[in-house]
Design an enzyme around this catalytic site. Structure first.
Site, PDB file in Angstrom:
ATOM      1  N   SER A 150       0.839  -1.197   0.000  1.00 41.66           N
ATOM      2  CA  SER A 150       0.000   0.000   0.000  1.00 41.66           C
ATOM      3  C   SER A 150       0.873   1.246   0.000  1.00 41.66           C
ATOM      4  CB  SER A 150      -0.885   0.027   1.244  1.00 41.66           C
ATOM      5  OG  SER A 150      -1.666  -1.143   1.326  1.00 41.66           O
ATOM      6  N   HIS A 185       0.362  15.736  -1.871  1.00 44.98           N
ATOM      7  CA  HIS A 185       0.989  16.852  -2.572  1.00 44.98           C
ATOM      8  C   HIS A 185       0.162  18.100  -2.277  1.00 44.98           C
ATOM      9  CE1 HIS A 185       3.110  13.819  -4.966  1.00 44.98           C
ATOM     10  NE2 HIS A 185       1.942  13.237  -5.111  1.00 44.98           N
ATOM     11  N   CYS A 240      -3.796  -2.868  -1.394  1.00 46.25           N
ATOM     12  CA  CYS A 240      -4.188  -4.225  -1.775  1.00 46.25           C
ATOM     13  C   CYS A 240      -4.798  -4.937  -0.575  1.00 46.25           C
ATOM     14  CB  CYS A 240      -2.971  -5.003  -2.283  1.00 46.25           C
ATOM     15  SG  CYS A 240      -2.314  -4.369  -3.831  1.00 46.25           S
TER      16      CYS A 240
END
Length: 65
Positions: free
Chosen positions: A16, A21, A36
């Site tokens: 993962s 940002h 996942c």
């Protein structure tokens, strides 16, 4: 040189990741969450992040692979 300074950060754990940002000069924040793991984990992580923001608008895009 940009003022104010934005931030880019990433956390990678197993299968993962979480990437953040920021563009403070535009008042924008972008988050990328991939996992996942068990279903619902991404939704819970997103809910925590969104709950901590004072956003005027939110655009969520989900890509299921």
């Amino acid at each position: 040189r940009f003022e104010p300074q934005g931030v880019t950060a990433a956390a990678v754990v197993g299968e993962s990741h979480l990437c953040l940002h920021t563009w403070p000069e535009e008042g924008r924040f972008f988050v990328d969450i991939a996992s996942c793991g068990p279903p619902g984990g991404v939704d819970r992580a997103l809910a925590v992040i969104v709950g901590g923001l004072a956003a005027e608008a939110l655009d969520v895009r989900t890509i299921a692979l």
